[in-house]
Design a protein around this motif. Structure first.
Motif, PDB file in Angstrom:
ATOM      1  N   GLU A 186      53.320  38.295  46.637  1.00 16.05           N
ATOM      2  CA  GLU A 186      52.660  39.494  46.142  1.00 16.05           C
ATOM      3  C   GLU A 186      52.119  39.201  44.745  1.00 16.05           C
ATOM      4  N   PHE A 187      50.845  39.401  44.582  1.00 12.87           N
ATOM      5  CA  PHE A 187      50.207  39.170  43.285  1.00 12.87           C
ATOM      6  C   PHE A 187      49.557  40.482  42.838  1.00 12.87           C
ATOM      7  N   ASN A 188      50.292  41.239  42.071  1.00 12.35           N
ATOM      8  CA  ASN A 188      49.817  42.554  41.634  1.00 12.35           C
ATOM      9  C   ASN A 188      48.946  42.480  40.383  1.00 12.35           C
ATOM     10  N   ASN A 189      49.227  41.509  39.537  1.00 15.68           N
ATOM     11  CA  ASN A 189      48.455  41.335  38.307  1.00 15.68           C
ATOM     12  C   ASN A 189      48.198  39.852  38.083  1.00 15.68           C
ATOM     13  N   VAL A 190      46.947  39.497  37.846  1.00 16.63           N
ATOM     14  CA  VAL A 190      46.605  38.095  37.620  1.00 16.63           C
ATOM     15  C   VAL A 190      45.778  37.969  36.342  1.00 16.63           C
ATOM     16  N   LEU A 191      45.923  36.838  35.714  1.00 16.96           N
ATOM     17  CA  LEU A 191      45.248  36.566  34.444  1.00 16.96           C
ATOM     18  C   LEU A 191      44.279  35.409  34.618  1.00 16.96           C
ATOM     19  N   SER A 192      43.097  35.542  34.038  1.00 11.22           N
ATOM     20  CA  SER A 192      42.112  34.460  34.067  1.00 11.22           C
ATOM     21  C   SER A 192      41.695  34.152  32.636  1.00 11.22           C
ATOM     22  N   THR A 193      41.745  32.871  32.264  1.00  9.19           N
ATOM     23  CA  THR A 193      41.365  32.469  30.910  1.00  9.19           C
ATOM     24  C   THR A 193      40.145  31.563  30.933  1.00  9.19           C
ATOM     25  N   SER A 194      39.360  31.627  29.859  1.00 12.56           N
ATOM     26  CA  SER A 194      38.149  30.809  29.737  1.00 12.56           C
ATOM     27  C   SER A 194      38.018  30.320  28.306  1.00 12.56           C
ATOM     28  N   LEU A 195      37.605  29.060  28.146  1.00 13.50           N
ATOM     29  CA  LEU A 195      37.415  28.459  26.833  1.00 13.50           C
ATOM     30  C   LEU A 195      36.065  27.761  26.795  1.00 13.50           C
ATOM     31  N   GLY A 196      35.503  27.601  25.595  1.00 14.75           N
ATOM     32  CA  GLY A 196      34.220  26.923  25.502  1.00 14.75           C
ATOM     33  C   GLY A 196      33.931  26.372  24.121  1.00 14.75           C
TER      34      GLY A 196
END
Length: 359
Positions: free
Chosen positions: A335-345
């Motif tokens: 069960e994945f109720n909350n997910v985080l996505s990160t980005s760098l540049g």
């Protein structure tokens, strides 16, 4: 908070005279935004045109048209009139807005490899402020060309392996650089009340977002991780979640030595995240620069709905110095109720997005 709605109905751009001479970036964006719009189920004229905004992130812009312009210039060929408009950065968002008949704010946003996340955040903020009822947000990049690849190679960013199983190895002790990809991805954002009023079933909720910049020079690698950690914390605060509430992290994870080290340090500065299952999908998609954050946002939404998080392909020998909890060898079910996505540049640009299950 904005919710996300994202059938494949490819369009023939050659039949659309006003679009067929566009750069490949604009053409990819039109195709992808068309698919997202159809999938959203929003009926034509059900939303006032001026309340539909278009926000698109790209790192490099319409480089194909720029190269064509330069080639014609040095060969003394007549410049084509269509290049004048098609070669502008705003051609990407402008052509999508024209195609969708959206008359609200139309912006092409560039913050290097976090551009797509910045577009999502901008669209969400426009909805939050009441400026837009619907925001078409996306990212696009078309950079499989000699000039871009050469400059990235000269900067030491590209993997030196031809074997796909030995190139782009995020979090691996033997990581050796990234592989460039291209593509486009789009989401349709709207407020929950707007979605409910038309009887739509949202795929997910964008519960938190934040963009930031670390003072770490043009390469943008802040080895302390403090600025990126602050951005992650701000996105969690907006979402009213604790780090322990995050069930999966889709990392920027380029597979370069410094990026993975920088990102891991940032995640370790956020109490409760170091044990969260994490993976990078760039060994599969390639690093699509400014489009990657939206490609990964779509993936995060699928993780929530399909109850499966991907593993990191090519990760064989985890670099324990990174102190993370990588998903290895096979996808993780749950069960994945909350997910985080990160980005760098480059230039220190970075972003954090939190997606949540709609109950």
């Amino acid at each position: 908070m904005p919710v996300c709605s994202v059938q494949d109905d490819l369009i023939d751009l050659n039949a659309l005279k006003e679009f067929r001479k566009l750069d490949r970036t604009s053409q990819l964006a039109i195709h992808a935004s068309n698919q997202a719009w159809l999938s959203s189920g929003i009926k034509e004229k059900s939303v006032a045109s001026e309340k539909i905004g278009v926000f698109i992130g790209t790192s490099r812009g319409p480089v194909g048209k720029w190269e064509q312009t330069f080639e014609r210039q040095i060969s003394s060929k007549r410049q084509l009139p269509s290049f004048s408009a098609a070669g502008t950065i705003a051609a990407i968002s402008g052509s999508v807005s024209q195609y969708l008949k959206a008359s609200g704010p139309s912006l092409t946003i560039s913050s290097t490899c976090s551009s797509g996340a910045a577009a999502i955040a901008t669209g969400a903020s426009m909805i939050h402020s009441g400026t837009c009822d619907v925001a078409v947000v996306g990212g696009v990049e078309s950079v499989i060309n000699e000039s871009i690849l050469n400059v990235m190679n000269s900067a030491g960013l590209l993997s030196n392996h031809c074997d796909s199983q030995k190139s782009c190895k995020p979090f691996d002790r033997d990581r050796n650089g990234l592989v460039v990809g291209e593509g486009a991805a789009f989401l349709i954002l709207e407020s929950l009340s707007h979605s409910t009023s038309r009887g739509a079933k949202p795929l997910a909720k964008l519960s938190g977002w934040c963009n930031g910049l670390s003072q770490s020079g043009k390469v943008g690698v802040d080895l302390t991780g403090t600025s990126i950690a602050s951005t992650i914390k701000n996105s969690l605060k907006m979402s009213n979640l604790c780090a322990s509430d995050i069930d999966y992290i889709n990392a920027h994870g380029t597979g370069t030595i410094l990026n993975d080290l920088c990102e891991s340090r940032a995640l370790n500065l956020v109490d409760g995240l170091s044990e969260t299952p994490i993976s990078s999908t760039k060994p599969i998609t390639g690093h699509c620069l400014g489009a990657s954050p939206v490609l990964e946002a779509v993936l995060c939404i699928n993780v929530i709905n399909n109850k499966r998080a991907p593993h990191t392909t090519n990760l064989r020998k985890f670099d324990s110095k990174l102190q993370l909890n990588p998903i290895m060898e096979k996808p993780l079910s749950g069960e994945f109720n909350n997910v985080l996505s990160t980005s760098l540049g480059f230039w220190g640009n970075h972003a954090s997005l939190v997606f949540s299950k709609v109950n």
